[in-house]
Enzyme design. Sequence first.
Site, PDB file in Angstrom:
ATOM      1  N   LYS A 265       0.834  -1.195   0.000  1.00 17.57           N
ATOM      2  CA  LYS A 265       0.000   0.000   0.000  1.00 17.57           C
ATOM      3  C   LYS A 265       0.867   1.243   0.000  1.00 17.57           C
ATOM      4  CE  LYS A 265      -3.726   2.133   2.742  1.00 17.57           C
ATOM      5  NZ  LYS A 265      -4.561   1.985   3.955  1.00 17.57           N
TER       6      LYS A 265
ATOM      7  N   SER B  10     -10.090   0.943   6.952  1.00 19.09           N
ATOM      8  CA  SER B  10      -9.322   1.009   5.702  1.00 19.09           C
ATOM      9  C   SER B  10      -8.904  -0.341   5.145  1.00 19.09           C
ATOM     10  CB  SER B  10      -8.080   1.887   5.905  1.00 19.09           C
ATOM     11  OG  SER B  10      -8.451   3.235   6.020  1.00 19.09           O
TER      12      SER B  10
ATOM     13  N   SER C  53      -9.044   2.918   2.922  1.00 23.97           N
ATOM     14  CA  SER C  53      -7.987   3.487   2.095  1.00 23.97           C
ATOM     15  C   SER C  53      -7.083   2.431   1.450  1.00 23.97           C
ATOM     16  CB  SER C  53      -7.136   4.438   2.936  1.00 23.97           C
ATOM     17  OG  SER C  53      -6.497   3.746   4.007  1.00 23.97           O
TER      18      SER C  53
END
Length: 485
Positions: free
Chosen positions: A84, A183, A159
């Site tokens: 990520k 997230s 996210s």
Amino acid sequence: MSTPATEPCDLSAVEARRLIGARKLSPVELLESCLKRTAETNPAINAVVASDETLGRKTAKAQEADVMAGRPLGLLHGLPVGVKDLEPVKGLRSTWGSLIFKDHVPEKDAPTVANVRAAGANIFAKTNTPEFGAGANTRNRVYGATGNPFDPTLTAAGSSGGSAAALAVGQMPLATGSDYGGSLRTPSAFCGIMGFRPSIGQVPYWDRVAGLIPWSVRGPMGRSVEDAYLLFRAQVEEARDDPFSVAALELPEALAPADLAATRIAFTPDFGQSPVAKNIRATFADRMRRIASWAPTFEEATPDYSGIHEIFEIHRGIAFVTNHREKLEKHRDLLDRNVISNTEQGLKLTITDVARGMAEQHKLMQRVNAFFDAWDVLIAPAASVSPFPHAQLFVEEIDGERMPNYLRWMSLAYAPTMALCCAAAIPCGRDDKGLPFGIQVIGPRGSDMMVWQTALALERMFAGDAATARPLPDLARLAAADKKA
């Protein structure tokens, strides 16, 4: 129409690692399959935003040589892993989704990345995220939006939306994520994959701006519970520089499913506080009826989550002021709306607000912990709505009810966070719109293994029914689609 697994990149991480160790699958072959799948699908979903194919191929060849030479192999040896874009990766553009860092190339890995690499992962790509992870819609001004693998015009959530979308289409077998207000869990639900929010302190978080703000955690994502657990084993570590770090769990090599007949399972559609769309409530009720036939001790119940929204908003404000006040002062024109809004809200807090938020959070945690004296796990929907257009920044209303801010629709996920819970998000079929649907399996802090085992047992039960098995995106459709912004 979904697409069956036909290529090496479609193998589970566990099976791919087994085949590599048995010399039946080359790390080179696996990487090339992942790169091919990425080339075919990424124009449609924009999940991978930076990659180094040259280094990836070099690493895969070296890993293949290690296998053939009979050298000791790491836990993740030869498995391509996406990271990520909130974690720095040496030599790979790492931006946090922000124009402030749009050209940033780190000179070293974040320690959590280094641990995964040391376990044998071939880290070849970064996955998309909203700016600094703010918001449950993965879009930013550096890379644009990540589309949902089941409909690229819809959001993959956030996210960790880039990681979730990439996993769903087979661009990689494993990916890292992080979770504050959902997230890891919301993207898992929206994309039909599995994500795990560990208890605070299980996976080190060395690089917090303020070590005593605990809410965000890093964790694993995979296409199955066992795959994500494999990555979790490489992530867990005790770290002196993380003040919340705890002694590393003694994790068994093989994850065993919980005995659902002996597990005390409660469920709630909304914690008594969260707005949840009618269609999600209906889908959730159907899944709960199915679980009821497997688990004798199973009933609707919820901890007392009164005050949760104010508690979350106070602590969110504190975190954003701590992390982003200086950026707001120096680079306001380069920041996106969510970071500006959260930071400005935090700056309005008084010391009285902060004190109240601290005291009320502690009471909430105590109430939730007391609830788990009677129950082993609590199940809730992983998201309050179906995937929505990524052009829409956030959910503005649910069934006609106007949301007071961009955060409220995420309260199904931030409620467990504020009680310091751990949670697994697992897919269980599709909702009435034909889009992925997922649930959370939640436990009190420190109950990670119970949550893992329960999630595995439920996943296996769901897999036995076409209506609840993990949904698969239409890869042919994605390969034929143009990239959508």
